[in-house]
Design a protein around this motif. Structure first.
Motif, PDB file in Angstrom:
ATOM      1  N   SER A 156       0.805  -1.226   0.000  1.00 11.54           N
ATOM      2  CA  SER A 156       0.000   0.000   0.000  1.00 11.54           C
ATOM      3  C   SER A 156       0.838   1.276   0.000  1.00 11.54           C
ATOM      4  CB  SER A 156      -0.925   0.013   1.225  1.00 11.54           C
ATOM      5  OG  SER A 156      -0.173  -0.147   2.416  1.00 11.54           O
ATOM      6  N   ALA A 157       2.119   1.197   0.326  1.00 12.88           N
ATOM      7  CA  ALA A 157       2.966   2.392   0.415  1.00 12.88           C
ATOM      8  C   ALA A 157       3.534   2.750  -0.955  1.00 12.88           C
ATOM      9  CB  ALA A 157       4.093   2.151   1.415  1.00 12.88           C
ATOM     10  N   GLY A 158       3.911   4.013  -1.089  1.00  9.62           N
ATOM     11  CA  GLY A 158       4.531   4.483  -2.321  1.00  9.62           C
ATOM     12  C   GLY A 158       5.766   5.301  -2.025  1.00  9.62           C
ATOM     13  N   ILE A 159       6.359   5.872  -3.066  1.00 12.85           N
ATOM     14  CA  ILE A 159       7.588   6.662  -2.906  1.00 12.85           C
ATOM     15  C   ILE A 159       7.342   7.869  -2.013  1.00 12.85           C
ATOM     16  CG2 ILE A 159       9.210   8.144  -4.167  1.00 12.85           C
ATOM     17  CD1 ILE A 159       9.091   6.173  -6.470  1.00 12.85           C
ATOM     18  N   SER A 160       6.161   8.479  -2.113  1.00  8.93           N
ATOM     19  CA  SER A 160       5.865   9.660  -1.284  1.00  8.93           C
ATOM     20  C   SER A 160       5.914   9.313   0.199  1.00  8.93           C
ATOM     21  CB  SER A 160       4.492  10.239  -1.646  1.00  8.93           C
ATOM     22  OG  SER A 160       3.469   9.284  -1.423  1.00  8.93           O
ATOM     23  N   ASP A 161       5.436   8.125   0.562  1.00  6.57           N
ATOM     24  CA  ASP A 161       5.481   7.699   1.967  1.00  6.57           C
ATOM     25  C   ASP A 161       6.924   7.545   2.441  1.00  6.57           C
ATOM     26  OD1 ASP A 161       2.573   7.273   2.344  1.00  6.57           O
ATOM     27  OD2 ASP A 161       2.858   5.726   0.845  1.00  6.57           O
ATOM     28  N   VAL A 162       7.755   6.984   1.579  1.00  6.71           N
ATOM     29  CA  VAL A 162       9.169   6.801   1.917  1.00  6.71           C
ATOM     30  C   VAL A 162       9.840   8.156   2.091  1.00  6.71           C
ATOM     31  CG1 VAL A 162      11.395   5.928   1.103  1.00  6.71           C
ATOM     32  CG2 VAL A 162       9.323   4.564   0.769  1.00  6.71           C
ATOM     33  N   ARG A 163       9.568   9.097   1.187  1.00  4.04           N
ATOM     34  CA  ARG A 163      10.202  10.416   1.252  1.00  4.04           C
ATOM     35  C   ARG A 163       9.821  11.164   2.532  1.00  4.04           C
ATOM     36  NH1 ARG A 163      12.958  11.236  -3.268  1.00  4.04           N
ATOM     37  NH2 ARG A 163      12.209  10.466  -5.290  1.00  4.04           N
ATOM     38  N   LYS A 164       8.577  11.013   2.971  1.00  2.00           N
ATOM     39  CA  LYS A 164       8.151  11.664   4.222  1.00  2.00           C
ATOM     40  C   LYS A 164       8.968  11.152   5.401  1.00  2.00           C
ATOM     41  CE  LYS A 164       3.346  12.503   2.823  1.00  2.00           C
ATOM     42  NZ  LYS A 164       1.930  12.064   3.028  1.00  2.00           N
ATOM     43  N   ILE A 165       9.183   9.832   5.444  1.00  3.88           N
ATOM     44  CA  ILE A 165       9.963   9.249   6.540  1.00  3.88           C
ATOM     45  C   ILE A 165      11.413   9.712   6.461  1.00  3.88           C
ATOM     46  CG2 ILE A 165      10.849   7.083   7.507  1.00  3.88           C
ATOM     47  CD1 ILE A 165       8.223   5.761   6.660  1.00  3.88           C
ATOM     48  N   ILE A 166      11.946   9.829   5.252  1.00  2.00           N
ATOM     49  CA  ILE A 166      13.332  10.256   5.083  1.00  2.00           C
ATOM     50  C   ILE A 166      13.503  11.713   5.526  1.00  2.00           C
ATOM     51  CG2 ILE A 166      15.108  10.766   3.356  1.00  2.00           C
ATOM     52  CD1 ILE A 166      14.088   8.214   1.876  1.00  2.00           C
ATOM     53  N   LYS A 172      11.576  -1.706  -9.123  1.00  2.00           N
ATOM     54  CA  LYS A 172      12.972  -1.275  -9.168  1.00  2.00           C
ATOM     55  C   LYS A 172      13.108   0.213  -8.851  1.00  2.00           C
ATOM     56  CE  LYS A 172      17.082  -1.453 -12.128  1.00  2.00           C
ATOM     57  NZ  LYS A 172      17.501  -0.063 -11.865  1.00  2.00           N
ATOM     58  N   ALA A 173      12.241   1.032  -9.441  1.00  2.00           N
ATOM     59  CA  ALA A 173      12.315   2.478  -9.217  1.00  2.00           C
ATOM     60  C   ALA A 173      12.080   2.828  -7.750  1.00  2.00           C
ATOM     61  CB  ALA A 173      11.289   3.194 -10.097  1.00  2.00           C
ATOM     62  N   GLN A 174      11.117   2.150  -7.123  1.00  2.00           N
ATOM     63  CA  GLN A 174      10.832   2.406  -5.707  1.00  2.00           C
ATOM     64  C   GLN A 174      11.992   1.967  -4.819  1.00  2.00           C
ATOM     65  OE1 GLN A 174       7.080   0.211  -5.900  1.00  2.00           O
ATOM     66  NE2 GLN A 174       5.977   2.038  -5.231  1.00  2.00           N
ATOM     67  N   GLN A 175      12.584   0.826  -5.142  1.00  2.00           N
ATOM     68  CA  GLN A 175      13.734   0.366  -4.371  1.00  2.00           C
ATOM     69  C   GLN A 175      14.927   1.303  -4.542  1.00  2.00           C
ATOM     70  OE1 GLN A 175      14.708  -3.797  -4.951  1.00  2.00           O
ATOM     71  NE2 GLN A 175      12.552  -4.393  -4.968  1.00  2.00           N
ATOM     72  N   ASP A 176      15.079   1.876  -5.736  1.00  2.00           N
ATOM     73  CA  ASP A 176      16.192   2.791  -6.003  1.00  2.00           C
ATOM     74  C   ASP A 176      16.127   4.038  -5.122  1.00  2.00           C
ATOM     75  OD1 ASP A 176      17.432   1.192  -7.846  1.00  2.00           O
ATOM     76  OD2 ASP A 176      16.539   2.171  -9.601  1.00  2.00           O
ATOM     77  N   VAL A 177      14.912   4.449  -4.753  1.00  2.00           N
ATOM     78  CA  VAL A 177      14.755   5.624  -3.884  1.00  2.00           C
ATOM     79  C   VAL A 177      15.439   5.399  -2.536  1.00  2.00           C
ATOM     80  CG1 VAL A 177      13.061   7.022  -2.629  1.00  2.00           C
ATOM     81  CG2 VAL A 177      12.622   6.369  -4.994  1.00  2.00           C
ATOM     82  N   LEU A 200      21.033  -2.561  -3.859  1.00  2.00           N
ATOM     83  CA  LEU A 200      20.499  -2.463  -2.497  1.00  2.00           C
ATOM     84  C   LEU A 200      20.932  -3.663  -1.663  1.00  2.00           C
ATOM     85  CD1 LEU A 200      18.724  -0.826  -0.582  1.00  2.00           C
ATOM     86  CD2 LEU A 200      16.726  -2.031  -1.479  1.00  2.00           C
ATOM     87  N   LEU A 201      20.923  -4.853  -2.268  1.00  2.00           N
ATOM     88  CA  LEU A 201      21.345  -6.067  -1.555  1.00  2.00           C
ATOM     89  C   LEU A 201      22.775  -5.968  -1.055  1.00  2.00           C
ATOM     90  CD1 LEU A 201      20.008  -9.212  -3.475  1.00  2.00           C
ATOM     91  CD2 LEU A 201      19.475  -8.495  -1.138  1.00  2.00           C
ATOM     92  N   SER A 202      23.633  -5.296  -1.837  1.00  2.00           N
ATOM     93  CA  SER A 202      25.045  -5.201  -1.451  1.00  2.00           C
ATOM     94  C   SER A 202      25.254  -4.321  -0.227  1.00  2.00           C
ATOM     95  CB  SER A 202      25.870  -4.652  -2.626  1.00  2.00           C
ATOM     96  OG  SER A 202      25.560  -3.291  -2.875  1.00  2.00           O
ATOM     97  N   ARG A 203      24.228  -3.580   0.170  1.00  2.00           N
ATOM     98  CA  ARG A 203      24.341  -2.669   1.300  1.00  2.00           C
ATOM     99  C   ARG A 203      23.568  -3.144   2.529  1.00  2.00           C
ATOM    100  NH1 ARG A 203      25.026  -0.410  -3.416  1.00  2.00           N
ATOM    101  NH2 ARG A 203      26.394   1.405  -3.658  1.00  2.00           N
TER     102      ARG A 203
END
Length: 325
Positions: free
Chosen positions: A106-116, A142-147, A175-178
């Motif tokens: 249910s979450a999107g990039i905007s939700d992630v950006r708010k937390i960041i 992929k695009a969401q994970q890249d954020v 992302l896995l490498s980190r």
């Protein structure tokens, strides 16, 4: 008269407030009682956690990092009911970091950006770290994970992802490498029996107040049927308990079998799900459907998935009926 009206209004407001407080208390109590047993019995600390000794044993790296509040970014990977969300909730209760939870469905990039943005504030003004628990991380594209990537890399957030899918296929390699990939295994029969016993004896969160009569044999039957999934085991126990209340609080084999007749086991559901995933690729589906009448095709799928030939044939028939090509 106006003064009397005001007094009446104040009295009414006070009564309404009092009633609302009463309703709120009852609601909280009701919510607690009506939560599923599996949810109520989630472990709150390492002492209550059963299973996963390899990664959460007393001398394990992950346990030490959590206890010292030096939590690394990680992906929790394992089948349903093995304790991924439970472990994340335990970390939330033990850490001094800000803890935010998102579900990738249910979450999107905007939700992630708010937390960041909040994480930047916490680090700049309060020298406080931020943990994001992203459930079902494989649902992020992929695009969401890249954020997430630059913020995990520079330490602005600590990412805890949870997935039932193999992260080496579903999560970006960058992302896995980190992060650390932490694999949780299906719980063994003794783990499940121990979990069931705790639920039966706990008088606050579990079923202890009902003083059910049971033996290890019936718990073993439930554990075997659960197929390594603690949630399934506790759900079965809760249903069995409801019936046992009307039978002198006695949990027996007959009750379990009567309930199980109407349910697919966790392992059966998993195998059927796997079969549909195998056939989810259009190319593979066309090949398999073309070979459906050939014994070798059905035998191969049955052996691969550990299912009977009749079960495989039945699922192939469903696929055909639904025009999956």
């Amino acid at each position: 008269q106006q003064e009397n009206n005001m007094q009446d209004l104040d009295l009414f407001s006070a009564m309404a407030s009092e009633n609302n407080e009463s309703i709120s208390e009852n609601t909280i109590e009701m919510d607690e009682d009506y939560r599923p047993l599996a949810e109520r019995m989630r472990p709150r600390n390492f002492d209550e956690y059963i299973g996963q000794e390899k990664i959460l044993g007393k001398k394990s790296f992950l346990r030490r990092m959590v206890q010292e509040d030096k939590i690394p970014s990680m992906i929790l990977y394992g089948p349903p009911g093995t304790g991924k969300t439970t472990l994340a909730k335990m970390i939330a209760g033990m850490t001094k970091s800000e803890f935010s939870r998102l579900n990738a469905v249910s979450a999107g990039i905007s939700d992630v950006r708010k937390i960041i943005e909040k994480a930047d504030e916490n680090r700049r003004y309060y020298r406080k770290r931020t943990i994001i628990f992203l459930d079902e991380i494989h649902r992020f594209n992929k695009a969401q994970q890249d954020v997430l990537l630059p913020y995990v890399e520079d330490g602005r957030i600590i990412l805890i992802g949870a997935t039932t899918e193999n992260p080496y296929f579903e999560v970006n390699h960058a992302l896995l490498s980190r992060v650390r990939v932490v694999k949780l295994e299906l719980l063994d029969e003794q783990n499940l029996i121990d979990i069931l016993k705790v639920a039966l004896e706990d008088k606050v969160r579990g079923l202890g107040k009902y003083e059910f009569k049971y033996d290890d044999e019936v718990l073993s039957i439930i554990a075997q049927y659960a197929g390594g999934d603690a949630r399934v085991a506790l759900n079965i126990l809760e249903q069995v308990g409801d019936v046992a209340l009307e039978q002198n609080h006695n949990i027996n084999k007959e009750i379990i079998e009567s309930i199980n007749e109407t349910m697919l086991s966790a392992s059966q559901i998993d195998k059927i799900s796997t079969l549909f995933k195998v056939l989810g690729d259009p190319t593979r589906t066309k090949i398999v459907l073309a070979l459906d009448n050939r014994e070798v095709c059905v035998c191969t799928l049955a052996d691969t998935l550990g299912m009977t030939k009749s079960a495989v044939s039945h699922q192939l028939a469903i696929l055909k009926a639904n025009n999956i090509q």
